[in-house]
Write a protein that holds these residues in place. Sequence first.
Motif, mmCIF file in Angstrom:
data_model
loop_
_atom_site.group_PDB
_atom_site.id
_atom_site.type_symbol
_atom_site.label_atom_id
_atom_site.label_comp_id
_atom_site.label_asym_id
_atom_site.label_seq_id
_atom_site.Cartn_x
_atom_site.Cartn_y
_atom_site.Cartn_z
ATOM 1 N N ALA A 79 31.022 34.628 38.823
ATOM 2 C CA ALA A 79 30.037 35.275 39.697
ATOM 3 C C ALA A 79 29.917 36.760 39.382
ATOM 4 N N ALA A 80 31.039 37.399 39.092
ATOM 5 C CA ALA A 80 31.011 38.821 38.759
ATOM 6 C C ALA A 80 30.165 39.061 37.512
ATOM 7 N N LYS A 81 30.301 38.173 36.549
ATOM 8 C CA LYS A 81 29.515 38.307 35.314
ATOM 9 C C LYS A 81 28.032 38.135 35.609
ATOM 10 N N LYS A 82 27.682 37.180 36.445
ATOM 11 C CA LYS A 82 26.280 36.913 36.768
ATOM 12 C C LYS A 82 25.631 38.094 37.489
ATOM 13 N N PHE A 83 26.374 38.682 38.440
ATOM 14 C CA PHE A 83 25.792 39.744 39.253
ATOM 15 C C PHE A 83 26.066 41.146 38.715
ATOM 16 N N GLY A 84 26.820 41.237 37.616
ATOM 17 C CA GLY A 84 27.101 42.541 37.022
ATOM 18 C C GLY A 84 28.118 43.361 37.787
ATOM 19 N N PHE A 85 29.023 42.686 38.501
ATOM 20 C CA PHE A 85 30.066 43.364 39.263
ATOM 21 C C PHE A 85 31.376 43.348 38.469
ATOM 22 N N ILE A 86 32.311 44.203 38.855
ATOM 23 C CA ILE A 86 33.663 44.152 38.298
ATOM 24 C C ILE A 86 34.431 43.038 39.009
ATOM 25 N N TYR A 87 35.228 42.297 38.267
ATOM 26 C CA TYR A 87 36.068 41.253 38.847
ATOM 27 C C TYR A 87 37.493 41.769 39.010
ATOM 28 N N ILE A 88 38.046 41.618 40.209
ATOM 29 C CA ILE A 88 39.420 42.058 40.483
ATOM 30 C C ILE A 88 40.240 40.866 40.977
ATOM 31 N N ASP A 89 41.171 40.422 40.145
ATOM 32 C CA ASP A 89 42.076 39.318 40.484
ATOM 33 C C ASP A 89 43.341 39.914 41.091
ATOM 34 N N THR A 90 43.397 39.986 42.416
ATOM 35 C CA THR A 90 44.560 40.611 43.061
ATOM 36 C C THR A 90 45.819 39.784 42.856
ATOM 37 N N GLY A 91 45.651 38.455 42.722
ATOM 38 C CA GLY A 91 46.814 37.606 42.497
ATOM 39 C C GLY A 91 47.555 37.987 41.230
ATOM 40 N N ALA A 92 46.807 38.467 40.227
ATOM 41 C CA ALA A 92 47.440 38.883 38.975
ATOM 42 C C ALA A 92 48.382 40.052 39.199
ATOM 43 N N MET A 93 48.059 40.909 40.163
ATOM 44 C CA MET A 93 48.933 42.049 40.469
ATOM 45 C C MET A 93 50.258 41.564 41.048
ATOM 46 N N TYR A 94 50.194 40.571 41.934
ATOM 47 C CA TYR A 94 51.423 40.024 42.520
ATOM 48 C C TYR A 94 52.216 39.240 41.473
ATOM 49 N N ARG A 95 51.502 38.570 40.581
ATOM 50 C CA ARG A 95 52.180 37.860 39.512
ATOM 51 C C ARG A 95 52.912 38.835 38.591
ATOM 52 N N ALA A 96 52.256 39.951 38.274
ATOM 53 C CA ALA A 96 52.894 40.957 37.422
ATOM 54 C C ALA A 96 54.134 41.524 38.111
ATOM 55 N N SER A 97 54.038 41.755 39.417
ATOM 56 C CA SER A 97 55.193 42.250 40.172
ATOM 57 C C SER A 97 56.339 41.241 40.120
#
Length: 225
Positions: A23-41
């Motif tokens: 959806a971010a690609k379609k609407f030209g928005f930035i995509y933020i995967d917050t789960g990835a931040m918790y996974r990195a932690s």
Amino acid sequence: MKIINVAIDGPSGAGKSTLARLAAKKFGFIYIDTGAMYRASALKMLNLKIDIKNDIPSVIKAIADTKIEISHIDGNQHIYLDGADVTNLIRTPEVSMGASNIAVIKEVRLKLVDLQREIAKNHSCIMDGRDIGTYVLPDADIKIFLTASAEKRAKRRFDELLEKGENVTFDEVLCDMKKRDKNDEERAFAPLKPAGDSILADTSELNLAESERLIENIISERLEK
């Protein structure tokens, strides 16, 4: 140009990351995967051999000295842990469970929420997670609660792990999924639940293309209002 924030919440394995990215690609928005931040932690704690559930003081101490960054390269999100790209290291079942466990720790959430809010303040974005619409971005322009049955979510995750060559069984994935649901729903600080003004999107009986259309239609309708 007005900054638009879209919050997509839901349980593990609901397809939030995939659908939010599309959806971010379609609407030209930035995509933020917050789960990835918790996974990195969680990955950092695993690397340091810190027991996330039983040694919270060590987790809090380690997270204070942790640097987590997000960048977008050719439209793809990359997550950096202390300067190293860990995008491909954070999708194992062990890291997934660690992310669920670390997410209940208030000090960890506060650190990462500050970063998430700063990004949303400066960019139109689609942000997915467990508490985006209820806590991280309570004033988001559009809120979606994406879900599916535990069995459907586990099957999707199981197929994904098999494709990556992981040696897991469906029952193991389903068990982990249910544990994560329980962790997310029962945590004391910012638990997983639909925001009062969110739109429910159940993809249990939908394939990827149908789910993608559902999310994009919801966003399009709200943007036109």
